[in-house]
Write an enzyme that holds these catalytic residues in place. Structure first.
Site, PDB file in Angstrom:
ATOM      1  N   HIS A  14       0.857  -1.181   0.000  1.00 53.78           N
ATOM      2  CA  HIS A  14       0.000   0.000   0.000  1.00 53.78           C
ATOM      3  C   HIS A  14       0.895   1.233   0.000  1.00 53.78           C
ATOM      4  O   HIS A  14       2.114   1.126   0.153  1.00 53.78           O
ATOM      5  CB  HIS A  14      -0.953   0.001   1.195  1.00 53.78           C
ATOM      6  CG  HIS A  14      -0.272   0.092   2.530  1.00 53.78           C
ATOM      7  ND1 HIS A  14       0.652  -0.839   2.963  1.00 53.78           N
ATOM      8  CD2 HIS A  14      -0.386   1.000   3.540  1.00 53.78           C
ATOM      9  CE1 HIS A  14       1.077  -0.511   4.173  1.00 53.78           C
ATOM     10  NE2 HIS A  14       0.464   0.601   4.539  1.00 53.78           N
TER      11      HIS A  14
ATOM     12  N   HIS B 160       1.270   3.872   2.032  1.00 51.72           N
ATOM     13  CA  HIS B 160       1.675   4.624   3.213  1.00 51.72           C
ATOM     14  C   HIS B 160       3.189   4.829   3.172  1.00 51.72           C
ATOM     15  O   HIS B 160       3.935   3.979   2.662  1.00 51.72           O
ATOM     16  CB  HIS B 160       1.270   3.893   4.491  1.00 51.72           C
ATOM     17  CG  HIS B 160      -0.137   4.184   4.914  1.00 51.72           C
ATOM     18  ND1 HIS B 160      -0.853   3.384   5.761  1.00 51.72           N
ATOM     19  CD2 HIS B 160      -0.973   5.223   4.613  1.00 51.72           C
ATOM     20  CE1 HIS B 160      -2.062   3.889   5.962  1.00 51.72           C
ATOM     21  NE2 HIS B 160      -2.153   5.008   5.265  1.00 51.72           N
TER      22      HIS B 160
ATOM     23  N   ASP C 266       5.707   4.619   5.147  1.00 45.30           N
ATOM     24  CA  ASP C 266       6.693   3.687   5.703  1.00 45.30           C
ATOM     25  C   ASP C 266       6.879   2.428   4.851  1.00 45.30           C
ATOM     26  O   ASP C 266       7.662   1.550   5.214  1.00 45.30           O
ATOM     27  CB  ASP C 266       6.345   3.315   7.149  1.00 45.30           C
ATOM     28  CG  ASP C 266       4.948   2.736   7.324  1.00 45.30           C
ATOM     29  OD1 ASP C 266       4.101   2.959   6.451  1.00 45.30           O
ATOM     30  OD2 ASP C 266       4.706   2.070   8.357  1.00 45.30           O
ATOM     31  N   HIS C 267       6.193   2.373   3.715  1.00 42.74           N
ATOM     32  CA  HIS C 267       6.358   1.230   2.814  1.00 42.74           C
ATOM     33  C   HIS C 267       6.871   1.617   1.432  1.00 42.74           C
ATOM     34  O   HIS C 267       7.183   0.728   0.638  1.00 42.74           O
ATOM     35  CB  HIS C 267       5.028   0.478   2.675  1.00 42.74           C
ATOM     36  CG  HIS C 267       4.600  -0.174   3.951  1.00 42.74           C
ATOM     37  ND1 HIS C 267       4.802  -1.510   4.218  1.00 42.74           N
ATOM     38  CD2 HIS C 267       4.015   0.344   5.062  1.00 42.74           C
ATOM     39  CE1 HIS C 267       4.334  -1.792   5.429  1.00 42.74           C
ATOM     40  NE2 HIS C 267       3.862  -0.682   5.957  1.00 42.74           N
TER      41      HIS C 267
ATOM     42  N   HIS D  92      -6.956  -2.350   5.689  1.00 43.74           N
ATOM     43  CA  HIS D  92      -6.185  -1.352   6.434  1.00 43.74           C
ATOM     44  C   HIS D  92      -6.906  -0.010   6.315  1.00 43.74           C
ATOM     45  O   HIS D  92      -8.044   0.054   5.846  1.00 43.74           O
ATOM     46  CB  HIS D  92      -4.761  -1.299   5.863  1.00 43.74           C
ATOM     47  CG  HIS D  92      -3.785  -0.531   6.687  1.00 43.74           C
ATOM     48  ND1 HIS D  92      -3.737  -0.607   8.061  1.00 43.74           N
ATOM     49  CD2 HIS D  92      -2.803   0.340   6.324  1.00 43.74           C
ATOM     50  CE1 HIS D  92      -2.774   0.182   8.504  1.00 43.74           C
ATOM     51  NE2 HIS D  92      -2.195   0.767   7.468  1.00 43.74           N
TER      52      HIS D  92
ATOM     53  N   ASP E 150       0.201  -4.701   7.511  1.00 47.84           N
ATOM     54  CA  ASP E 150      -0.739  -3.575   7.587  1.00 47.84           C
ATOM     55  C   ASP E 150      -2.175  -4.002   7.283  1.00 47.84           C
ATOM     56  O   ASP E 150      -2.751  -3.626   6.264  1.00 47.84           O
ATOM     57  CB  ASP E 150      -0.293  -2.429   6.676  1.00 47.84           C
ATOM     58  CG  ASP E 150       0.938  -1.725   7.211  1.00 47.84           C
ATOM     59  OD1 ASP E 150       0.847  -0.535   7.532  1.00 47.84           O
ATOM     60  OD2 ASP E 150       1.978  -2.387   7.342  1.00 47.84           O
TER      61      ASP E 150
ATOM     62  N   HIS F 134       7.230  -5.612  11.004  1.00 47.52           N
ATOM     63  CA  HIS F 134       6.454  -4.365  11.115  1.00 47.52           C
ATOM     64  C   HIS F 134       6.037  -4.098  12.560  1.00 47.52           C
ATOM     65  O   HIS F 134       4.867  -3.946  12.880  1.00 47.52           O
ATOM     66  CB  HIS F 134       5.228  -4.417  10.194  1.00 47.52           C
ATOM     67  CG  HIS F 134       4.652  -3.055   9.885  1.00 47.52           C
ATOM     68  ND1 HIS F 134       3.647  -2.498  10.635  1.00 47.52           N
ATOM     69  CD2 HIS F 134       4.940  -2.156   8.922  1.00 47.52           C
ATOM     70  CE1 HIS F 134       3.330  -1.325  10.159  1.00 47.52           C
ATOM     71  NE2 HIS F 134       4.126  -1.083   9.105  1.00 47.52           N
TER      72      HIS F 134
END
Length: 308
Positions: free
Chosen positions: A62, A64, A66-67, A140, A211, A269
């Site tokens: 996805h 976001h 942090d990915h 998520h 997530d 994670h």
């Protein structure tokens, strides 16, 4: 054929000095597949001395930060070498916009073809000669998908005594039988592979889930995985917090692993609230449900072996 998973980052939300953000590289002989690319991805790639400039495909769960914040630099540095094959990037809606905007804003010099494919429904998204990668829905705070890489079944074990009994001389004909070809015996009879090979053997399976809130449906998707990399962001005491943020506890991840009958699960994670020593709480809770659980750490390597 070697299959290995490299943990490039195991942290969630924010990078820590000792914990990069979530990213996993899967190496299958000469093929490299990247799952997410959080901040710090390039650092671990360099420390592990991986041939990361030849990555075949990137699979994004996805969009976001942090990915995906490690991807722009990775795309730019990949232009430092000649590349004939395109780089495929898969992910849910918004991934194409993110890649294109990053290229424009950063004025990237790219000397190879980037093919971005957005995932709008579950199914196979990438196919190799003897394996495929499948995407499936998670739940998520924004659209998110999980992935499995699964090899095709392998031919059964070769039985030399059966080949001799069929009067197939040792040598190239044995190799052809193992490759699935029908051959002629020394007395002119047709011998098929089924006559000298045992039952088909299972290929290997790798699954990646992060997530998402706990969904019983995930177990079916990752069923019989040899290695299951799964988020276990919180301890059980914070189950309400996990549900609110649409994440999982380590016990919920372990429940999926048990229901799916996976061989091994690696937790990933983690919430930055946990120090490295405090992560033992997540591990110990998960092991009460699924004993074959390990804590992933940055630059940890998991060989994925055949089970027979």
């Amino acid at each position: 054929m070697n299959l290995e998973a490299f943990i490039l980052g195991c942290g969630g939300m924010m990078p820590l000095p000792y914990r990069h953000l979530t990213s996993v590289l899967l190496r299958r002989e000469g093929d490299l597949f990247l799952f997410d690319g959080g901040e710090g991805t390039q650092v671990s790639l360099r420390k592990l001395n991986l041939r990361w400039k030849k990555i075949n495909a990137i699979f994004v769960s996805h969009t976001h930060a942090d990915h995906v914040t490690g991807l722009p630099g990775l795309l730019m540095l990949s232009s430092q070498v000649d590349r004939d094959d395109p780089l495929y990037i898969f992910g849910p809606p918004k991934i194409a916009e993110y890649i294109e905007t990053s290229r424009k804003v950063l004025d990237m010099y790219i000397n190879y073809q980037i093919i971005v494919q957005e995932i709008t429904e579950p199914g196979i998204v990438y196919t190799g000669p003897d394996f495929h990668v499948r995407a499936f829905p998670l739940q998520h705070t924004k659209t998110c998908v999980g992935y499995t890489l699964e090899e095709n079944p392998r031919p059964g074990a070769f039985n030399p005594e059966a080949a001799k009994a069929k009067k197939v001389p040792c040598g190239p004909l044995w190799s052809r039988l193992q490759d699935g070809e029908t051959v002629l015996s020394s007395d002119g009879n047709t011998v098929s592979p089924e006559e000298v090979l045992g039952p088909q053997r299972k290929g290997r399976k790798f699954s990646y889930v992060t997530d998402t809130k706990y969904l019983p449906s995930i177990a079916k998707e990752v069923e019989d995985s040899d290695l299951f990399i799964c988020e276990g962001m919180f301890e059980q005491a914070l189950e309400a917090t996990a549900a609110e943020k649409k994440h999982m506890t380590s016990i919920q991840a372990a429940t999926i692993a048990k229901d799916a009958r996976v061989k091994k699960m690696g937790l990933i994670h983690y919430s930055p609230r946990y120090t490295d020593s405090e992560l033992k709480t997540l591990l110990n809770e998960a092991k009460t449900v699924f004993p074959e659980t390990v804590l992933t750490r940055d630059r940890m390597v998991f060989p994925i072996e055949y089970t027979d």
